[in-house]
Design an enzyme around this catalytic site. Structure first.
Site, PDB file in Angstrom:
ATOM      1  N   MET A  20      45.083  46.312  36.805  1.00 55.87           N
ATOM      2  CA  MET A  20      45.941  45.217  37.268  1.00 55.87           C
ATOM      3  C   MET A  20      47.323  45.755  37.609  1.00 55.87           C
ATOM      4  SD  MET A  20      44.123  42.473  37.266  1.00 55.87           S
ATOM      5  CE  MET A  20      45.414  41.236  37.484  1.00 55.87           C
ATOM      6  N   MET A  77      39.252  36.253  33.560  1.00 55.84           N
ATOM      7  CA  MET A  77      40.505  36.209  32.805  1.00 55.84           C
ATOM      8  C   MET A  77      40.343  35.117  31.741  1.00 55.84           C
ATOM      9  SD  MET A  77      43.037  36.724  36.048  1.00 55.84           S
ATOM     10  CE  MET A  77      41.787  36.210  37.208  1.00 55.84           C
ATOM     11  N   ASP A  95      44.445  45.251  41.646  1.00 52.97           N
ATOM     12  CA  ASP A  95      44.531  43.801  41.808  1.00 52.97           C
ATOM     13  C   ASP A  95      45.920  43.312  41.428  1.00 52.97           C
ATOM     14  OD1 ASP A  95      42.593  41.046  40.328  1.00 52.97           O
ATOM     15  OD2 ASP A  95      44.174  41.084  41.842  1.00 52.97           O
ATOM     16  N   ASP A 150      38.652  34.684  40.971  1.00 54.86           N
ATOM     17  CA  ASP A 150      39.572  34.721  39.823  1.00 54.86           C
ATOM     18  C   ASP A 150      39.306  33.560  38.883  1.00 54.86           C
ATOM     19  OD1 ASP A 150      42.138  36.117  41.860  1.00 54.86           O
ATOM     20  OD2 ASP A 150      41.146  37.052  40.150  1.00 54.86           O
ATOM     21  N   SER A 176      40.965  37.628  47.303  1.00 52.78           N
ATOM     22  CA  SER A 176      40.818  36.975  45.999  1.00 52.78           C
ATOM     23  C   SER A 176      40.816  35.468  46.182  1.00 52.78           C
ATOM     24  CB  SER A 176      41.951  37.425  45.084  1.00 52.78           C
ATOM     25  OG  SER A 176      42.822  36.359  44.768  1.00 52.78           O
ATOM     26  N   HIS A 183      36.333  38.391  45.736  1.00 54.45           N
ATOM     27  CA  HIS A 183      36.850  38.532  44.363  1.00 54.45           C
ATOM     28  C   HIS A 183      37.170  37.128  43.850  1.00 54.45           C
ATOM     29  CE1 HIS A 183      39.146  40.544  41.097  1.00 54.45           C
ATOM     30  NE2 HIS A 183      40.001  39.534  41.219  1.00 54.45           N
ATOM     31  N   HIS A 222      36.189  38.147  38.321  1.00 54.41           N
ATOM     32  CA  HIS A 222      37.247  38.628  37.429  1.00 54.41           C
ATOM     33  C   HIS A 222      37.446  37.605  36.319  1.00 54.41           C
ATOM     34  CE1 HIS A 222      41.798  39.868  37.133  1.00 54.41           C
ATOM     35  NE2 HIS A 222      41.136  40.123  36.022  1.00 54.41           N
ATOM     36  N   MET A 245      39.877  31.746  35.453  1.00 51.91           N
ATOM     37  CA  MET A 245      40.912  31.692  34.415  1.00 51.91           C
ATOM     38  C   MET A 245      40.656  30.503  33.502  1.00 51.91           C
ATOM     39  SD  MET A 245      44.315  32.428  36.700  1.00 51.91           S
ATOM     40  CE  MET A 245      44.285  33.671  37.988  1.00 51.91           C
TER      41      MET A 245
HETATM   42  C1  DX5 Z   1      45.943  37.414  39.346  1.00 51.59           C
HETATM   43  C2  DX5 Z   1      44.606  37.636  40.058  1.00 51.59           C
HETATM   44  C3  DX5 Z   1      44.775  38.364  41.349  1.00 51.59           C
HETATM   45  C4  DX5 Z   1      45.700  37.627  42.304  1.00 51.59           C
HETATM   46  C5  DX5 Z   1      46.057  38.498  43.462  1.00 51.59           C
HETATM   47  O1  DX5 Z   1      45.677  37.065  38.004  1.00 51.59           O
HETATM   48  O2  DX5 Z   1      43.754  38.390  39.252  1.00 51.59           O
HETATM   49  O3  DX5 Z   1      43.494  38.547  41.945  1.00 51.59           O
HETATM   50  O4  DX5 Z   1      45.083  36.457  42.769  1.00 51.59           O
HETATM   51  O5  DX5 Z   1      47.003  37.771  44.203  1.00 51.59           O
HETATM   52  P1  DX5 Z   1      48.202  38.584  44.922  1.00 51.59           P
HETATM   53  O6  DX5 Z   1      47.511  39.541  45.871  1.00 51.59           O
HETATM   54  O7  DX5 Z   1      48.973  37.517  45.625  1.00 51.59           O
HETATM   55  O8  DX5 Z   1      48.942  39.289  43.842  1.00 51.59           O
HETATM   56 ZN    ZN Z   2      41.761  39.023  40.151  1.00 60.36          ZN
END
Ligand code: DX5
Ligand code: ZN
Length: 239
Positions: free
Chosen positions: A148, A79, A182, A46, A19, A44, A77, A48
């Protein structure tokens, strides 16, 4: 051909997806090269927005930059509070799979359909506290469900075992649906997730926060070995 990229994502399973949240953003091109060298088959991302989750990361400019430096499929992803507004711009800069959060939308089925109309593969994600019922049947309109195992927004949290029950229930009900896990996934939690039916494993800190290992390849090997010890290549949940 975006669907070809999704086929590559599906065919990579079972696979560890690093990620891009805890990586070195000051050397993203180098990080992606090292991850590819370590055997990564899907990245992946992330995304946000500081509204749906109390954290802000990145969006289209970074996805566009990544697209220019890797052919690896980009599993994005989202968010974010308004996935429908940003789906098209994300596809235009190179996203291959867009996963929205069921908690962020009024009508998950309509959201899945409208994102799918862009020609991109679609995923739906749900946080640990969100019951499967909230999917409201949209699992039949998506290519993947992201279960999640931490509350979205931060890397480095503890794995929530409730995700295992959800993975099992989804795999039982939809044996052919691609499942991604995840959050808090490491060499200890990846096996139970695999046995519960998970196909793709998103990993942040168990790759990027490892002072005990020399390179990403060692982390990927450790995680892949734990998947194989738990149930390897065959797709779980199929009779
Ligand atoms: C959290 C992300 C995950 C996160 C995973 O909101 O969606 O992808 O980065 O990180 P770890 O593996 O450290 O939980
Ligand atoms: Zn993620």
């Amino acid at each position: 051909m975006i669907r070809a990229a999704f086929d590559a994502i599906r065919d990579s399973a079972p696979a560890v997806l690093p990620s891009l949240l805890l990586c070195d953003f000051g050397d993203l091109k180098g990080e992606v090269a090292r991850l590819a060298e370590a055997g990564t088959r899907v990245l992946h991302l992330d995304v946000m927005d500081g509204h749906f989750v109390p954290n802000i990361t990145y969006a289209m400019p970074i996805v566009e930059g990544l697209r220019r430096h890797t052919d690896l499929p980009l599993d994005v992803h989202l968010m974010i509070s308004d996935p429908l507004t940003y789906a098209k711009p994300m596809v235009e800069v190179g996203a291959d799979l867009l996963t929205f959060h069921v908690e962020a939308v009024q009508d998950p089925v309509e959201t899945a359909q409208r994102i799918g109309e862009l020609g991109v593969a679609v995923g739906v994600a749900l946080n640990p506290k969100t019951p499967l019922e909230k999917l409201a049947g949209c699992e039949s309109h998506v290519d993947m469900v992201l279960v999640m195992s931490v509350e979205a927004g931060v890397g480095g949290q503890q794995f929530a075992p409730v995700s295992l029950e959800k993975l099992r229930a989804l795999k039982d009900k939809h044996p052919d649906l691609l499942l991604e896990g995840d959050g808090g996934i490491n060499a200890n939690t990846i096996g139970p997730a695999r046995q519960a039916g998970c196909d793709l494993f998103v990993v942040g800190s168990a790759i990027f926060r490892r002072d005990d290992l020399d390179d990403y390849g060692e982390a990927m090997e450790e995680l892949t070995a734990a998947i194989n010890a738990a149930g390897g290549k065959e797709r779980m949940g199929q009779s």
